[in-house]
Scaffold this motif. Structure first.
Motif, mmCIF file in Angstrom:
data_model
loop_
_atom_site.group_PDB
_atom_site.id
_atom_site.type_symbol
_atom_site.label_atom_id
_atom_site.label_comp_id
_atom_site.label_asym_id
_atom_site.label_seq_id
_atom_site.Cartn_x
_atom_site.Cartn_y
_atom_site.Cartn_z
ATOM 1 N N THR A 65 0.664 -1.336 -0.102
ATOM 2 C CA THR A 65 0.168 -0.084 -0.037
ATOM 3 C C THR A 65 0.683 1.141 -0.011
ATOM 4 O O THR A 65 0.639 2.308 -0.731
ATOM 5 N N GLY A 66 1.956 1.256 0.754
ATOM 6 C CA GLY A 66 2.817 2.339 0.896
ATOM 7 C C GLY A 66 3.476 2.616 -0.397
ATOM 8 O O GLY A 66 3.565 3.894 -0.954
ATOM 9 N N VAL A 67 3.942 1.460 -1.129
ATOM 10 C CA VAL A 67 4.674 1.594 -2.640
ATOM 11 C C VAL A 67 3.632 2.404 -3.629
ATOM 12 O O VAL A 67 4.082 3.188 -4.121
ATOM 13 N N GLU A 69 0.882 3.821 -2.962
ATOM 14 C CA GLU A 69 0.571 5.281 -2.682
ATOM 15 C C GLU A 69 1.848 6.296 -2.969
ATOM 16 O O GLU A 69 1.411 7.569 -3.389
ATOM 17 N N ASN A 70 2.828 5.950 -2.920
ATOM 18 C CA ASN A 70 4.023 6.745 -3.191
ATOM 19 C C ASN A 70 4.535 6.699 -4.758
ATOM 20 O O ASN A 70 5.433 7.253 -5.178
ATOM 21 N N PHE A 71 3.786 5.687 -5.655
ATOM 22 C CA PHE A 71 4.355 5.541 -6.918
ATOM 23 C C PHE A 71 3.898 6.614 -7.925
ATOM 24 O O PHE A 71 2.949 6.946 -7.719
ATOM 25 N N ARG A 72 5.208 6.936 -8.549
ATOM 26 C CA ARG A 72 4.823 8.141 -9.212
ATOM 27 C C ARG A 72 5.653 7.704 -10.643
ATOM 28 O O ARG A 72 6.913 7.664 -10.967
#
Length: 200
Positions: A65-67, A69-72
């Motif tokens: 989930t953290g990956v 949410e921070n995926f650009r």
């Protein structure tokens, strides 16, 4: 935060640290290691999470989930929707290939306990955003077709990843080979997101 919740969070943080230190190789992590890192007895882990597998699955879901949410993604808004979604899908597939243990746990967890905000749903939202290029799709008659295509793309990538050892025999692409994986995703995206179906 209540004492029991604080303890659960300590156990989760310690387990996440062990997963990250082991580069996602969760097979090496034992309940004893988690207990020692947290500074508690093994019985407390069993009390709060029942099994190590349940604890690890929860931790993996948080990591993924953290990956997400921070995926650009590295795509340009000026690119066509097909180019954007293909690039993002390739980046997602590369992440799965580079992180097989935690990716497998996350996908299987979502399949057995689906939720509207699970990692699969977050991935689908990312694909939709890539297709729309930051624009709202409300009022767009093709939006339902795009949602369906996004669901199909996500499911196909997950299924191909889970069967990567048999992928060449099953459908002719070696999912462990980046070049072939990229060709497979390009082929899928082209068929799922034909411009005559999804005019924006």
């Amino acid at each position: 935060m209540k004492k029991a919740e604080e303890m659960k969070e300590r156990i989760i943080r310690s387990t996440i640290e062990l997963i990250e230190q082991g580069s996602g190789d969760i097979g090496e992590i034992t309940t004893r290691m988690i207990a020692e890192k947290t500074g508690i007895g093994i019985s407390l882990i069993h009390y709060h999470f029942q099994t190590k597998e349940r604890l690890v699955e929860l931790c993996v879901q948080r990591i993924i989930t953290g990956v997400i949410e921070n995926f650009r993604p590295s795509v340009a808004a000026a690119d066509s929707p097909l180019v954007r979604i293909t690039a993002v899908a390739r980046q997602v597939a590369d992440f799965l290939a580079a992180n097989p243990a935690i990716s497998r746990i996350s996908i299987l967890g979502d399949l057995t306990q689906p939720a509207l905000q699970d990692n699969t749903a977050l991935t689908m939202a990312g694909f939709s955003a890539a297709w729309q290029g930051g624009k709202s799709s409300s009022g767009n008659p093709a939006a339902l077709n795009v949602k369906t295509a996004v669901f199909a793309l996500t499911a196909l990538i997950q299924s191909a990843f889970l069967r990567k050892e048999q992928s060449r025999e099953l459908f002719g692409y070696d999912m462990e080979n980046k070049e072939e994986r990229d060709r497979f995703i390009g082929w899928m995206a082209e068929r799922l997101f034909r411009s005559d179906v999804h005019e924006s």
